[in-house]
Write a protein that holds these residues in place. Structure first.
Motif, PDB file in Angstrom:
ATOM      1  N   GLU A  56       9.313   1.636 -10.202  1.00 56.18           N
ATOM      2  CA  GLU A  56       8.066   2.390 -10.142  1.00 56.18           C
ATOM      3  C   GLU A  56       7.102   1.665  -9.211  1.00 56.18           C
ATOM      4  O   GLU A  56       6.982   0.435  -9.268  1.00 56.18           O
ATOM      5  N   VAL A  57       6.436   2.429  -8.354  1.00 54.78           N
ATOM      6  CA  VAL A  57       5.413   1.844  -7.485  1.00 54.78           C
ATOM      7  C   VAL A  57       4.091   2.541  -7.767  1.00 54.78           C
ATOM      8  O   VAL A  57       4.017   3.781  -7.727  1.00 54.78           O
ATOM      9  N   SER A  58       3.085   1.735  -8.107  1.00 50.44           N
ATOM     10  CA  SER A  58       1.729   2.299  -8.216  1.00 50.44           C
ATOM     11  C   SER A  58       0.737   1.159  -8.109  1.00 50.44           C
ATOM     12  O   SER A  58       1.041   0.015  -8.480  1.00 50.44           O
ATOM     13  N   ASN A  59      -0.437   1.455  -7.563  1.00 46.92           N
ATOM     14  CA  ASN A  59      -1.502   0.453  -7.396  1.00 46.92           C
ATOM     15  C   ASN A  59      -1.006  -0.819  -6.720  1.00 46.92           C
ATOM     16  O   ASN A  59      -1.305  -1.930  -7.162  1.00 46.92           O
ATOM     17  N   ASN A  92       0.807  -1.230   0.000  1.00 41.52           N
ATOM     18  CA  ASN A  92       0.000   0.000   0.000  1.00 41.52           C
ATOM     19  C   ASN A  92       0.838   1.276   0.000  1.00 41.52           C
ATOM     20  O   ASN A  92       0.392   2.322   0.483  1.00 41.52           O
ATOM     21  N   HIS A  93       2.047   1.185  -0.529  1.00 40.21           N
ATOM     22  CA  HIS A  93       2.926   2.363  -0.606  1.00 40.21           C
ATOM     23  C   HIS A  93       2.320   3.407  -1.549  1.00 40.21           C
ATOM     24  O   HIS A  93       1.644   3.058  -2.526  1.00 40.21           O
ATOM     25  N   VAL A  94       2.596   4.665  -1.285  1.00 37.43           N
ATOM     26  CA  VAL A  94       2.142   5.734  -2.200  1.00 37.43           C
ATOM     27  C   VAL A  94       2.909   5.623  -3.518  1.00 37.43           C
ATOM     28  O   VAL A  94       3.996   5.040  -3.558  1.00 37.43           O
ATOM     29  N   PRO A  95       2.373   6.163  -4.617  1.00 35.85           N
ATOM     30  CA  PRO A  95       3.087   6.124  -5.904  1.00 35.85           C
ATOM     31  C   PRO A  95       4.485   6.722  -5.777  1.00 35.85           C
ATOM     32  O   PRO A  95       4.688   7.708  -5.053  1.00 35.85           O
TER      33      PRO A  95
END
Ligand code: ATP
Length: 140
Positions: free
Chosen positions: A70-73, A38-41
């Motif tokens: 890249e981190v998202s969703n 659940n990390h922020v983008p």
């Protein structure tokens, strides 16, 4: 709330890993960063070093060199220029790469591309430490 994050590691040649994990630690170009579920983008360039991830009480190691994270969703995508799981690393090859880099530094001081030689040395030494860490953790 999810309690894992999807980790995908790809290089231009292949998919290295796709796994739901509990934590990712990675060598950013500006220092190590950590990703929990659940990390922020988030977006970061990658340096040379060892990525690790935690799953079921174990820690797994992957050598990476260059690229982007890249981190998202709740998905962490590692687009690496080069990546190897610890068990894929050929330690003899890495040792030879260390020897070559050290020999170049001794022999060709005036003509040496210092940054390139340093990067080759760092890749080889990181590969050796990645494999050692994997062995120590019992995951290699
Ligand atoms: P070398 O001088 O041994 O080729 P290098 O650091 O210059 O090492 P890279 O340019 O980082 O090599 O990688 C080239 C390819 O060879 C990549 O596909 C990489 O995964 C693979 N590779 C390089 N060294 C090793 C190693 N020690 N074990 C497993 N694969 C390796």
């Amino acid at each position: 709330m999810a309690n894992t994050v999807k980790l995908e590691i790809v290089t231009p040649d292949r998919k290295v890993l796709s796994e739901d994990v509990e934590y990712v630690g990675a060598p950013g170009a500006l220092g190590e960063f950590g990703i929990l579920p659940n990390h922020v983008p988030f977006l970061s360039a990658l340096g040379i070093g060892n990525l690790y991830y935690k799953l079921g009480g174990k820690t797994y190691y992957v050598f990476v060199a260059g690229g982007f994270a890249e981190v998202s969703n709740n998905k962490c995508t590692i687009l690496a220029e080069v990546a190897e799981m610890a068990h894929e690393i050929d330690v003899d090859r890495a040792k030879k790469a260390v020897d070559r880099a050290e020999e170049r530094a001794r022999q060709t001081k005036e003509k040496l591309d210092f940054a390139r030689n340093q990067a080759a040395l760092r890749r080889a030494m990181s590969r050796m430490s990645c494999q050692r860490s994997g062995k120590d953790a019992g995951t290699c």
